[in-house]
Design a protein around this motif. Structure first.
Motif, PDB file in Angstrom:
ATOM      1  N   ASN A  43       0.656  -1.228   0.026  1.00 49.97           N
ATOM      2  CA  ASN A  43       0.002  -0.063   0.031  1.00 49.97           C
ATOM      3  C   ASN A  43       0.634   1.197  -0.015  1.00 49.97           C
ATOM      4  O   ASN A  43       1.733   1.321   0.877  1.00 49.97           O
ATOM      5  N   VAL A  44       0.557   2.267  -0.889  1.00 52.42           N
ATOM      6  CA  VAL A  44       1.410   3.406  -1.105  1.00 52.42           C
ATOM      7  C   VAL A  44       0.352   4.441  -1.063  1.00 52.42           C
ATOM      8  O   VAL A  44      -0.365   4.605  -1.833  1.00 52.42           O
ATOM      9  N   SER A  45       0.451   5.201  -0.048  1.00 55.34           N
ATOM     10  CA  SER A  45      -0.328   6.552  -0.004  1.00 55.34           C
ATOM     11  C   SER A  45       0.550   7.797  -0.137  1.00 55.34           C
ATOM     12  O   SER A  45       1.712   7.954   0.311  1.00 55.34           O
ATOM     13  N   ILE A  46      -0.143   8.707  -0.719  1.00 53.82           N
ATOM     14  CA  ILE A  46       0.738  10.083  -0.998  1.00 53.82           C
ATOM     15  C   ILE A  46      -0.343  11.217   0.129  1.00 53.82           C
ATOM     16  O   ILE A  46      -1.483  11.287  -0.217  1.00 53.82           O
ATOM     17  N   ASP A  47       0.234  11.550   0.939  1.00 55.29           N
ATOM     18  CA  ASP A  47      -0.482  12.656   1.878  1.00 55.29           C
ATOM     19  C   ASP A  47      -0.287  14.045   1.118  1.00 55.29           C
ATOM     20  O   ASP A  47       1.027  14.485   0.825  1.00 55.29           O
ATOM     21  N   THR A  68       2.514   3.534 -11.684  1.00 60.54           N
ATOM     22  CA  THR A  68       3.785   2.488 -11.191  1.00 60.54           C
ATOM     23  C   THR A  68       3.236   1.443 -10.246  1.00 60.54           C
ATOM     24  O   THR A  68       3.603   0.535 -10.380  1.00 60.54           O
ATOM     25  N   CYS A  69       2.210   1.779  -9.303  1.00 58.75           N
ATOM     26  CA  CYS A  69       1.856   1.049  -8.287  1.00 58.75           C
ATOM     27  C   CYS A  69       0.990   0.240  -8.966  1.00 58.75           C
ATOM     28  O   CYS A  69       1.196  -1.139  -8.698  1.00 58.75           O
ATOM     29  N   HIS A  70       0.316   0.448  -9.726  1.00 63.01           N
ATOM     30  CA  HIS A  70      -1.076  -0.353 -10.466  1.00 63.01           C
ATOM     31  C   HIS A  70      -0.380  -1.602 -11.347  1.00 63.01           C
ATOM     32  O   HIS A  70      -0.654  -2.547 -11.061  1.00 63.01           O
ATOM     33  N   ASN A  77      -3.172   5.192  -2.992  1.00 63.69           N
ATOM     34  CA  ASN A  77      -4.364   6.008  -2.472  1.00 63.69           C
ATOM     35  C   ASN A  77      -3.664   7.448  -2.190  1.00 63.69           C
ATOM     36  O   ASN A  77      -2.425   7.652  -2.057  1.00 63.69           O
ATOM     37  N   LEU A  78      -4.347   8.558  -2.430  1.00 63.93           N
ATOM     38  CA  LEU A  78      -4.329   9.821  -2.084  1.00 63.93           C
ATOM     39  C   LEU A  78      -4.944  10.339  -0.696  1.00 63.93           C
ATOM     40  O   LEU A  78      -6.115   9.826  -0.523  1.00 63.93           O
ATOM     41  N   LYS A  79      -4.257  11.093   0.177  1.00 64.68           N
ATOM     42  CA  LYS A  79      -4.781  11.418   1.493  1.00 64.68           C
ATOM     43  C   LYS A  79      -4.662  12.987   1.756  1.00 64.68           C
ATOM     44  O   LYS A  79      -3.802  13.666   1.178  1.00 64.68           O
ATOM     45  N   THR A  95     -11.055  11.314 -10.111  1.00 65.90           N
ATOM     46  CA  THR A  95     -11.465  10.949  -8.966  1.00 65.90           C
ATOM     47  C   THR A  95     -12.179   9.651  -9.304  1.00 65.90           C
ATOM     48  O   THR A  95     -12.544   8.900  -8.466  1.00 65.90           O
ATOM     49  N   GLU A  96     -12.326   9.324 -10.526  1.00 64.05           N
ATOM     50  CA  GLU A  96     -12.924   7.755 -10.761  1.00 64.05           C
ATOM     51  C   GLU A  96     -12.032   6.871 -10.790  1.00 64.05           C
ATOM     52  O   GLU A  96     -12.519   5.703 -11.027  1.00 64.05           O
ATOM     53  N   VAL A  97     -10.849   7.234 -11.166  1.00 62.98           N
ATOM     54  CA  VAL A  97      -9.936   6.455 -11.139  1.00 62.98           C
ATOM     55  C   VAL A  97      -9.012   5.888  -9.921  1.00 62.98           C
ATOM     56  O   VAL A  97      -8.514   5.086  -9.409  1.00 62.98           O
ATOM     57  N   LEU A  98      -8.545   7.136  -9.252  1.00 56.31           N
ATOM     58  CA  LEU A  98      -7.734   7.103  -8.031  1.00 56.31           C
ATOM     59  C   LEU A  98      -8.617   6.910  -6.914  1.00 56.31           C
ATOM     60  O   LEU A  98      -9.631   7.222  -6.692  1.00 56.31           O
ATOM     61  N   ASN A  99      -7.992   6.343  -5.788  1.00 54.71           N
ATOM     62  CA  ASN A  99      -8.542   5.989  -4.638  1.00 54.71           C
ATOM     63  C   ASN A  99      -8.142   7.231  -3.559  1.00 54.71           C
ATOM     64  O   ASN A  99      -6.908   7.789  -3.327  1.00 54.71           O
ATOM     65  N   ILE A 100      -9.169   8.090  -3.333  1.00 55.49           N
ATOM     66  CA  ILE A 100      -8.768   9.555  -2.741  1.00 55.49           C
ATOM     67  C   ILE A 100      -9.616   9.314  -1.235  1.00 55.49           C
ATOM     68  O   ILE A 100     -10.782   9.165  -1.337  1.00 55.49           O
ATOM     69  N   ASN A 101      -8.914   9.458  -0.246  1.00 59.27           N
ATOM     70  CA  ASN A 101      -9.555   9.532   1.025  1.00 59.27           C
ATOM     71  C   ASN A 101      -8.812  10.657   2.219  1.00 59.27           C
ATOM     72  O   ASN A 101      -8.014  10.859   1.760  1.00 59.27           O
TER      73      ASN A 101
END
Length: 101
Positions: A43-47, A68-70, A77-79, A95-101
Motif C-alpha cells: 500500500n502506497v499513500s501520498i499525503d 507505477t503502483c498499479h 491512494n491519496l490522502k 476521481t473515478e480512477v484514483l482512490n482518494i480519502n
C-alpha cells in the motif's frame, strides 16, 4: 525535507510537505514510490494535506505514481486532498480512477 516517506510493514506514506506540486518534485516522488515498492510495500499513500495548488505537471506526477503502483499490483491512494486539488482531479475525471480519502 519537502518530500519524504515513512515505511511501516506493508504500508508506505509519502508526505509532500509543501504547498505546491508543480513538477520539480517528479524525480523525488517517483524514487520514493519505487523505493516503497522495492521495500515490499503493498500500500502506497501520498499525503497531499499541505498541497494547495497542483499544476498539470503535478497531476502527471500523481498519475505516474498511480500507474507505477498499479503495474506492480500495489494499492495506491491519496490522502488529505484539499478542495482546490480535488476540483482539479475531478475535472480531469481522475476521481473515478484514483482512490482518494
Amino acid at each position: 525535507m519537502d518530500i519524504h516517506a515513512e515505511h511501516n510493514n506493508d504500508n508506505s506514506l509519502i508526505i509532500v510537505d509543501k504547498n505546491k506540486l508543480i513538477g520539480i518534485e517528479s524525480e523525488t516522488l517517483q524514487n520514493l514510490v519505487q523505493e516503497s515498492i522495492d521495500k515490499g510495500s503493498k500500500n502506497v499513500s501520498i499525503d497531499l494535506s499541505k498541497v494547495e495548488y497542483v499544476s498539470s505537471w503535478g497531476v502527471g506526477i500523481i498519475v505516474h505514481a498511480y500507474t507505477t503502483c498499479h503495474n506492480k499490483n500495489v494499492n495506491f491512494n491519496l490522502k488529505g486532498v484539499n478542495p482546490h486539488v480535488m476540483n482539479v482531479l475531478s475535472q480531469l475525471k481522475l476521481t473515478e480512477v484514483l482512490n482518494i480519502n
